[in-house]
Design a protein around this motif. Sequence first.
Motif, short mmCIF file in Angstrom:
data_model
loop_
_atom_site.label_atom_id
_atom_site.label_comp_id
_atom_site.label_asym_id
_atom_site.label_seq_id
_atom_site.Cartn_x
_atom_site.Cartn_y
_atom_site.Cartn_z
N SER A 20 0.41 -1.43 -0.06
CA SER A 20 -0.01 0.09 0.48
C SER A 20 0.86 1.54 0.26
O SER A 20 1.80 0.96 0.76
CB SER A 20 -0.96 0.12 1.17
N ASP A 21 0.33 2.56 -1.07
CA ASP A 21 1.22 3.94 -0.30
C ASP A 21 0.77 4.86 0.17
O ASP A 21 -1.34 4.50 -0.18
CB ASP A 21 1.90 4.09 -1.90
N TYR A 22 0.92 5.22 0.80
CA TYR A 22 0.73 6.72 1.49
C TYR A 22 1.17 8.24 1.26
O TYR A 22 2.42 8.03 1.05
CB TYR A 22 0.85 5.90 3.62
N GLU A 23 0.83 8.76 1.67
CA GLU A 23 1.06 10.71 1.14
C GLU A 23 1.74 10.30 1.99
O GLU A 23 3.21 11.81 2.12
CB GLU A 23 -0.63 11.42 1.29
N SER A 24 1.98 9.71 4.07
CA SER A 24 2.80 10.28 4.32
C SER A 24 3.38 9.32 5.42
O SER A 24 2.50 8.24 5.66
CB SER A 24 1.69 11.34 5.92
N LEU A 25 4.23 9.31 6.24
CA LEU A 25 4.43 8.50 7.45
C LEU A 25 3.45 8.13 8.75
O LEU A 25 3.53 7.07 8.62
CB LEU A 25 5.88 8.39 7.59
N ASN A 26 3.13 9.27 8.91
CA ASN A 26 2.00 8.97 9.63
C ASN A 26 0.95 8.12 8.84
O ASN A 26 0.35 7.88 9.45
CB ASN A 26 1.33 9.98 10.90
N GLU A 27 0.38 8.31 7.86
CA GLU A 27 -0.99 7.42 7.28
C GLU A 27 -0.36 6.12 7.59
O GLU A 27 -1.10 5.86 7.08
CB GLU A 27 -0.92 8.29 5.75
N CYS A 28 0.99 6.30 6.81
CA CYS A 28 1.63 4.41 6.72
C CYS A 28 1.05 3.68 8.13
O CYS A 28 0.60 2.38 8.46
CB CYS A 28 2.78 4.36 6.09
N LEU A 29 1.45 4.45 9.01
CA LEU A 29 1.33 4.02 10.67
C LEU A 29 -0.04 3.90 10.97
O LEU A 29 -0.12 2.88 11.45
CB LEU A 29 2.19 4.56 11.24
N GLU A 30 -0.57 4.42 10.54
CA GLU A 30 -2.48 4.23 11.01
C GLU A 30 -2.37 3.14 10.37
O GLU A 30 -3.60 2.64 10.66
CB GLU A 30 -2.61 5.94 11.04
N GLY A 31 -2.82 3.22 9.23
CA GLY A 31 -2.62 1.81 7.89
C GLY A 31 -2.07 0.43 8.72
O GLY A 31 -3.01 -0.18 8.59
N VAL A 32 -1.11 0.37 9.34
CA VAL A 32 -0.62 -0.38 9.93
C VAL A 32 -1.68 -0.75 11.03
O VAL A 32 -2.18 -2.48 11.11
CB VAL A 32 0.75 -0.73 10.99
N CYS A 33 -2.21 0.31 12.13
CA CYS A 33 -3.40 0.18 13.29
C CYS A 33 -4.08 -0.50 12.25
O CYS A 33 -5.54 -1.27 12.96
CB CYS A 33 -3.26 0.85 13.24
N LYS A 34 -4.58 -0.01 11.33
CA LYS A 34 -6.23 -0.26 10.30
C LYS A 34 -6.29 -1.58 10.27
O LYS A 34 -6.93 -2.48 9.79
CB LYS A 34 -6.18 0.25 9.01
N ILE A 35 -4.66 -2.00 9.59
CA ILE A 35 -4.72 -3.41 9.06
C ILE A 35 -5.14 -4.72 10.10
O ILE A 35 -6.23 -5.77 10.33
CB ILE A 35 -3.54 -3.48 8.74
N PHE A 36 -4.42 -4.32 10.94
CA PHE A 36 -4.56 -5.31 12.38
C PHE A 36 -6.49 -5.08 13.03
O PHE A 36 -7.18 -6.30 13.44
CB PHE A 36 -3.93 -4.80 13.88
N GLU A 37 -7.26 -3.98 12.88
CA GLU A 37 -8.16 -3.77 13.56
C GLU A 37 -9.16 -4.32 12.39
O GLU A 37 -9.95 -5.31 13.13
CB GLU A 37 -8.79 -2.41 13.64
N GLU A 38 -8.94 -4.58 11.43
CA GLU A 38 -9.55 -5.80 10.09
C GLU A 38 -9.21 -7.08 10.21
O GLU A 38 -9.96 -8.01 10.24
CB GLU A 38 -9.00 -5.13 8.70
#
Length: 101
Positions: A20-38
């Motif tokens: 996955s690609d993100y516009e910022s590092l923070n968005e990426c880190l939040e994306g990891v949390c979202k993967i875990f939540e899913e």
Amino acid sequence: MSHTILLVQPHSRPDTRTYSDYESLNECLEGVCKIFEEHLKRLNPDQQSITYDISQLFEFIEQLADLSCLVQQKSTGLYVPHNKEWVKQGIYSMLRKQAAK
């Protein structure tokens, strides 16, 4: 804002690799949390609300066959790779900042 690419391989089989690609590092880190939540939602489909703590998130990250981030450096345009430990440190820092607000 540094463009960031998240590489995830949940299992040892190469066909489970995704990115996955993100516009910022923070968005990426939040994306990891979202993967875990899913992941938690799939394990607990009948629960309306799911809570977790950071140790559970980190355990999930450790159980992945591979997880890494490629963060673009503005000065050179090159991508610098980072491993699971670096990602966990970034998530920890991000969540501490959010909790302090």
